[in-house]
Design an enzyme around this catalytic site. Structure first.
Site: not given
Length: 326
Positions: A63, A67, A92, A190, A248, A253
C-alpha cells in the site's frame, strides 16, 4: 510530457539498458551490480525479518508503494516527514511500513553509503512483500532517484478513495499511464492487508441500538452483518481493522477475485469491478486462474513501479529516508 508517453520512452530505455555493456541513467535491472551488489538481498532480508514478526507488514508495504507512486511518481516523496508533506495528509494517516524502509536504508548506508535511493528500497520492498506472501517474483529495474517535493495538497487529487466509482478510478490510472487491465490486476493487491473500519463503514447504517438498517445492495448481506459486528458501533472506533480478504488474508493469491464474485469485496471500489462489463470479464478470468493473475501482476506491477520515476540529475539519493539532504 504526459505519463503514457513517458512510460513508453522509459520502457524503451529499459530495453536498451538490458543490452550488454550498455550505459544509461534510466532505471535498469542490476543497476547496483557494481556499486552495491548486496542491495536487493539486504532489502529482501529486511522485509522477511519484519514480516516474520508482523504478518501485516507485506500489505502495508504494498500500500505504501501505491500511495507513493500515484502522487509525485515513485520517488519516495511519501517518506518525507514534516508539516505539509504527503505523509502528514489525513489521506495517509493509516499508511504504514515506514520503519521497514528506514531499517533497510540504515543497513545500506553502512555497506553502501549514499548509493541506494529510498525510492528503490520502497519499490523492492513492495516487490519482496508480494513474493514473501506467496505471490510471483518480479524482476524490476532500479536506479530511481528520491524526490525533493512532498506536498499534502497533492495527495487527495491523486490517490484512489475506497468510495470511488470505476470511472473515477480509471481516470486516475489512465493519468499515470496505466490501463483498465492494470486497474483490475493491481486491485488484486487487496488480497493481503487490513483496513480500518472507517474506510468502508459508508456501506451500511445502524440504528441507535446497533441494528443494521441499510446495507449497500452490492455487498453480500450476511458479510455486511459480520462487518458491523467486527467494527462495533457503526465502525466509529478507527483503531479496529478488518482483513481485506476474509479467506486467506496473509496469502497473495487470486482469492480476492473469488470474493468479488461472491459480493464480498470490502470497499465500494472493489464492488465496482463486478458491476461493469469493462472489468467483469477480467475479474472472472483471474478468479478462475491464479497463474493468469500472477502473469498479469508481473506486468502491471512493473508498470506501477516506474510511474513518474526520477533519473539522472533529477532528485537526489537521500542519506535518510524521512529527511531530504541538506
Amino acid at each position: 510530457m504526459d505519463y503514457a508517453y513517458r512510460l513508453l520512452m522509459l520502457l524503451s530505455a529499459l530495453t536498451l539498458c538490458l543490452l550488454p555493456f550498455s550505459s544509461c541513467s534510466a532505471p535498469s535491472v542490476g543497476f547496483y551490480a557494481g556499486s552495491c551488489p548486496a542491495a536487493e538481498i539486504i532489502v529482501k532480508n529486511t522485509v522477511r525479518s519484519a514480516s516474520d514478526l508482523d504478518p501485516t507488514i507485506p500489505g502495508k508495504l504494498l500500500r505504501l508503494l501505491f500511495h507513493d507512486c500515484f502522487v509525485e511518481g515513485c520517488d519516495a516523496s511519501i517518506l518525507l516527514q514534516g508539516n505539509g508533506t504527503e505523509r502528514s495528509d489525513p489521506g495517509n494517516t493509516s499508511v504504514d511500513g515506514f520503519a521497514v524502509i528506514d531499517s533497510a536504508k540504515r543497513l545500506l548506508e553502512i555497506f553502501c553509503p549514499e548509493t541506494v535511493s529510498c525510492a528503490d528500497i520502497l519499490a523492492l520492498a513492495a516487490r519482496d512483500a508480494v513474493e514473501y506472501t506467496g505471490g510471483p517474483s518480479v524482476q524490476i529495474p532500479t536506479g530511481r532517484r528520491d524526490g525533493r517535493i512532498s506536498a499534502a495538497a497533492n495527495v487527495r487529487p491523486n490517490i484512489i478513495d475506497t468510495s470511488f466509482t470505476l470511472d473515477e478510478m480509471a481516470k486516475l490510472f489512465f493519468a499515470k499511464g496505466l490501463s483498465m487491465d492494470d486497474l483490475v490486476t493491481l486491485s488484486g493487491g487487496h488480497t493481503i492487508g487490513k483496513s480500518h473500519c472507517s474506510s468502508f463503514n459508508d456501506r451500511f447504517k445502524l440504528d441507535p441500538d446497533g441494528n443494521v438498517t441499510v446495507i449497500d445492495s452490492s455487498l453480500d448481506q450476511q458479510y455486511a452483518v459480520q462487518l458491523t459486528k467486527m467494527c462495533h458501533a457503526g465502525a466509529r472506533d478507527d483503531s479496529i481493522t478488518v482483513n481485506n480478504d476474509p479467506g486467506t488474508p496473509f496469502q497473495f493469491d487470486n482469492q480476492y477475485y473469488k470474493i468479488l464474485l461472491e459480493h464480498k469485496g470490502l470497499f465500494q471500489s472493489d464492488s465496482a469491478l463486478v458491476k461493469d462489463n469493462r472489468t467483469m470479464n477480467k475479474v472472472v478470468e483471474f478468479a478462475n486462474s491464479q497463474d493468469g493473475f500472477f502473469e498479469s501482476w508481473a506486468v502491471s506491477f512493473l508498470k506501477l513501479s516506474i510511474v513518474g520515476v526520477k533519473t539522472g540529475d533529477e532528485g537526489e539519493i537521500r542519506q535518510s529516508c524521512p529527511m531530504p539532504n541538506r
